[in-house]
Design a protein around this motif. Structure first.
Motif, PDB file in Angstrom:
ATOM      1  N   LEU A 174       0.853  -1.179   0.000  1.00  0.00           N
ATOM      2  CA  LEU A 174       0.000   0.000   0.000  1.00  0.00           C
ATOM      3  C   LEU A 174       0.892   1.233   0.000  1.00  0.00           C
ATOM      4  O   LEU A 174       1.724   1.407   0.895  1.00  0.00           O
ATOM      5  N   VAL A 175       0.726   2.079  -1.012  1.00  0.00           N
ATOM      6  CA  VAL A 175       1.554   3.272  -1.135  1.00  0.00           C
ATOM      7  C   VAL A 175       1.081   4.329  -0.142  1.00  0.00           C
ATOM      8  O   VAL A 175      -0.099   4.708  -0.127  1.00  0.00           O
ATOM      9  N   ARG A 176       2.006   4.800   0.696  1.00  0.00           N
ATOM     10  CA  ARG A 176       1.692   5.863   1.659  1.00  0.00           C
ATOM     11  C   ARG A 176       2.079   7.224   1.092  1.00  0.00           C
ATOM     12  O   ARG A 176       1.287   8.155   1.099  1.00  0.00           O
ATOM     13  N   THR A 177       3.311   7.345   0.601  1.00  0.00           N
ATOM     14  CA  THR A 177       3.775   8.587  -0.035  1.00  0.00           C
ATOM     15  C   THR A 177       4.650   8.226  -1.226  1.00  0.00           C
ATOM     16  O   THR A 177       5.072   7.079  -1.389  1.00  0.00           O
ATOM     17  N   GLY A 178       4.940   9.215  -2.061  1.00  0.00           N
ATOM     18  CA  GLY A 178       5.826   9.004  -3.195  1.00  0.00           C
ATOM     19  C   GLY A 178       5.061   8.622  -4.459  1.00  0.00           C
ATOM     20  O   GLY A 178       3.829   8.577  -4.493  1.00  0.00           O
ATOM     21  N   LEU A 179       5.816   8.331  -5.515  1.00  0.00           N
ATOM     22  CA  LEU A 179       5.251   7.935  -6.804  1.00  0.00           C
ATOM     23  C   LEU A 179       5.969   6.680  -7.276  1.00  0.00           C
ATOM     24  O   LEU A 179       7.201   6.619  -7.274  1.00  0.00           O
ATOM     25  N   PHE A 180       5.177   5.689  -7.701  1.00  0.00           N
ATOM     26  CA  PHE A 180       5.723   4.414  -8.140  1.00  0.00           C
ATOM     27  C   PHE A 180       5.153   4.080  -9.512  1.00  0.00           C
ATOM     28  O   PHE A 180       4.038   4.504  -9.863  1.00  0.00           O
ATOM     29  N   LEU A 181       5.918   3.335 -10.288  1.00  0.00           N
ATOM     30  CA  LEU A 181       5.484   2.912 -11.612  1.00  0.00           C
ATOM     31  C   LEU A 181       5.412   1.394 -11.646  1.00  0.00           C
ATOM     32  O   LEU A 181       6.399   0.707 -11.368  1.00  0.00           O
ATOM     33  N   MET A 182       4.239   0.886 -11.987  1.00  0.00           N
ATOM     34  CA  MET A 182       4.100  -0.555 -12.179  1.00  0.00           C
ATOM     35  C   MET A 182       4.300  -0.854 -13.659  1.00  0.00           C
ATOM     36  O   MET A 182       3.603  -0.293 -14.506  1.00  0.00           O
ATOM     37  N   GLN A 183       5.238  -1.713 -13.965  1.00  0.00           N
ATOM     38  CA  GLN A 183       5.503  -2.095 -15.345  1.00  0.00           C
ATOM     39  C   GLN A 183       4.987  -3.506 -15.571  1.00  0.00           C
ATOM     40  O   GLN A 183       5.348  -4.444 -14.867  1.00  0.00           O
TER      41      GLN A 183
END
Length: 601
Positions: free
Chosen positions: A50-59
């Motif tokens: 579960l993302v709390r902060t930041g930016l992630f990329l799912m490839q």
């Protein structure tokens, strides 16, 4: 981080927000917290992230999906028990919560709504928009076209000043008008600040030499592959040997932000009215993209239904925050095309409230305010108010379980013309938010009494009151709308007739499904219709639905008004033949209904 901070965050994120306080606190104590840094590939598997902060990329293969605060990853592997070809990369430093597989499975079994949320999320991931919106886009269409460069003997301070002034994350380094290097914000952090180099250090000492580059006419997924392979975030873009711009991972993220999965997540992350109202523009843009990609209309309808469900759920969440806890359990219901999941852009609101308690006193005042808030909010998000007042703002559509059961009993036992008109709306119903158990109880009551012979006879008669627009010699019969446009009404004289005949069969035989394809499947299983009859009716429905979407997409492109009138002169010969065949199938099925249900009592 304190447990209370974790709990506070979870109370704002579905489906965790619906958990009882004690269970939410227990879950928070089993969560592990991980700090991810930019460009890192997260190594975790077999747990929910579960993302709390930041930016992630799912490839996923050649597709790219952004994940932000409140988004989850890893549920596909947990639910399917199969390894999935997905990678999660950190684009901006951030925190993630790690929920172990055993804990996830425990809450799946213990809380039905928790399990249902992730099952729906999985379903969306499997059927929505199978090809990424960026796959067909060229790099030149995505990258920033302004080129900022500096000489290799310039100082890193001069480079940093240029990057700050222009608000850019990289600067190209040129020698004799040729690209020889690139300096990025990551270079400044890792090669300058981290090592304590002085501000007068030449750029050429810390720059990345001979950077990877990409052709302007390359596809965006090729850029994604190159970036992932070499762990880079900036690609100079070249045409005929000259640099015309720089492509960043942020450019790729922005290009995916009308993706259905992103939009669903984006809608659920909105915490105020302005944010939800602004989603209308994104939905419209998404529809333009789906039309350009020639996605089948049935998938577009599923996407739109999911988006408008998310909007209703989010407006309800805001309403509960403003009005306080509801005085009793309730179900927010939708009717018509949204319930059947075949809605298109022109669909207006058809909704209602099913209440655990009688709507009197404080209960009535609370749900009246809630209905007004949500319906007005949906209107501001692009789902227009129903001109026939088939909305929860209508006191006649805010009823208790016994109130709704009595209303359906009245329609069934005394099938007046108005009751038959109402039946074409209210018998296609679905829960969007709230108590599923309440609705299940209502549906059980309806099915127990809906097969009464007089009601089915009247319902069947009503289903035959309109005919497909074919003359005796199978020529088209055109009609005219208020704008004096002439054509075939694909909705009233086609699609609605299919819904009507299928609904008669379904109610006569106790079929609980709402979607027309699901009803047809059930009718084949019950041997009410043959497989070939159901296939013909499905093919007719899909043709009419696709043509209707084409009309709406054309209006969307021209910023014109929506219409259901199809001018047959605008169709090719094959399409006209197919349309005549579809209308003929509807006529055949109306005859089947007449023979089975319309014998004199």
């Amino acid at each position: 981080m304190q447990i209370q901070e974790v709990v506070q965050f979870l109370t704002q994120v579905p489906p965790f927000a619906e958990l009882p306080a004690a269970d939410l606190s227990a879950l928070s104590q089993q969560i592990k917290i991980y700090y991810a840094v930019q460009s890192e590939q997260l190594p975790f598997s077999h747990q929910l992230i579960l993302v709390r902060t930041g930016l992630f990329l799912m490839q996923q293969q050649q597709q790219l999906y952004p994940l932000q605060s409140g988004d989850c990853w890893g549920y596909r592997q947990l639910l399917t028990q199969q390894d999935v070809a997905e990678q999660l990369h950190c684009q901006e430093d951030g925190l993630v919560y790690l929920i172990p597989q055993a804990v996830f499975e425990q809450y799946q079994h213990q809380f039905k709504n928790f399990a249902l949320y992730f099952q729906r999320l999985l379903g969306r991931a499997l059927h929505l928009h199978q090809q990424s919106a960026t796959d067909h886009q060229r790099v030149a269409d995505l990258c920033a076209r302004q080129v900022y460069s500096i000489q290799g003997d310039a100082t890193i301070q001069q480079a940093a000043i240029l990057m700050t002034q222009q608000r850019i994350s990289s600067v190209l380094v040129m020698a004799d008008n040729q690209l020889c290097g690139i300096l990025t914000d990551r270079d400044l952090r890792t090669k300058v600040l981290a090592t304590g180099l002085p501000a007068n250090t030449p750029v050429e000492q810390v720059m990345t030499r001979n950077p990877y580059r990409i052709a302007a006419d390359a596809f965006s997924f090729e850029a994604l592959q190159l970036m992932s392979q070499h762990n880079i975030h900036h690609l100079p873009v070249e045409r005929a040997g000259s640099v015309i711009g720089v492509l960043t991972t942020s450019d790729l993220v922005r290009s995916t932000q009308e993706h259905p999965l992103f939009l669903i997540s984006h809608i659920h992350r909105q915490h105020d009215s302005a944010g939800l109202s602004a989603c209308q523009a994104s939905i419209t843009q998404l529809c333009r993209q789906l039309g350009q990609q020639q996605l089948p209309s049935r998938e577009i309808s599923q996407i739109l239904t999911t988006l408008y469900d998310a909007l209703a759920q989010s407006w309800l969440k805001l309403a509960l925050q403003q009005l306080g806890p509801a005085p009793c359990a309730f179900s927010w219901l939708c009717f018509g095309s949204q319930a059947r999941q075949d809605m298109l852009l022109s669909a207006d609101q058809d909704n209602a409230l099913l209440l655990e308690k009688e709507p009197v006193g404080d209960v009535e005042r609370y749900f009246s305010a809630l209905a007004s808030f949500v319906c007005d909010g949906l209107a501001s998000s692009g789902q227009v108010l129903c001109p026939g007042l088939v909305m929860a703002t209508n006191p006649k559509l805010r009823l208790s379980l016994s109130g709704w059961s009595s209303r359906f009993a009245g329609m069934i036992q005394t099938p007046t013309p108005q009751a038959l008109l109402d039946s074409s709306i209210y018998f296609d119903a679905r829960v969007v938010a709230g108590s599923q158990a309440l609705f299940n109880a209502l549906q059980s009551d309806i099915l127990a009494m809906s097969n009464q012979q007089l009601f089915i006879w009247q319902l069947a008669k009503n289903a035959l009151s309109h005919q497909p627009p074919l003359g005796f010699f199978k020529h088209f019969i055109l009609e005219q709308d208020g704008a004096k446009r002439r054509g075939l009404d694909l909705k009233k004289r086609g699609i609605a007739l299919i819904h009507d005949v299928v609904r008669v069969h379904a109610l006569a035989h106790g079929v609980s499904a709402v979607q027309t394809p699901a009803r047809l499947d059930a009718l084949v299983t019950l041997q009410v219709l043959s497989a070939s009859e159901a296939r013909d009716l499905t093919a007719a429905f899909e043709l009419l639905h696709q043509l209707r979407w084409h009309l709406q997409y054309a209006a969307l492109q021209q910023d014109g008004s929506m219409t259901n009138l199809q001018d047959p002169a605008q169709l090719n010969v094959l399409q006209r033949h197919q349309l005549k065949d579809a209308f003929a199938v509807i006529s055949q099925h109306q005859q089947i209904v007449a023979q089975r249900y319309c014998r004199e009592l």
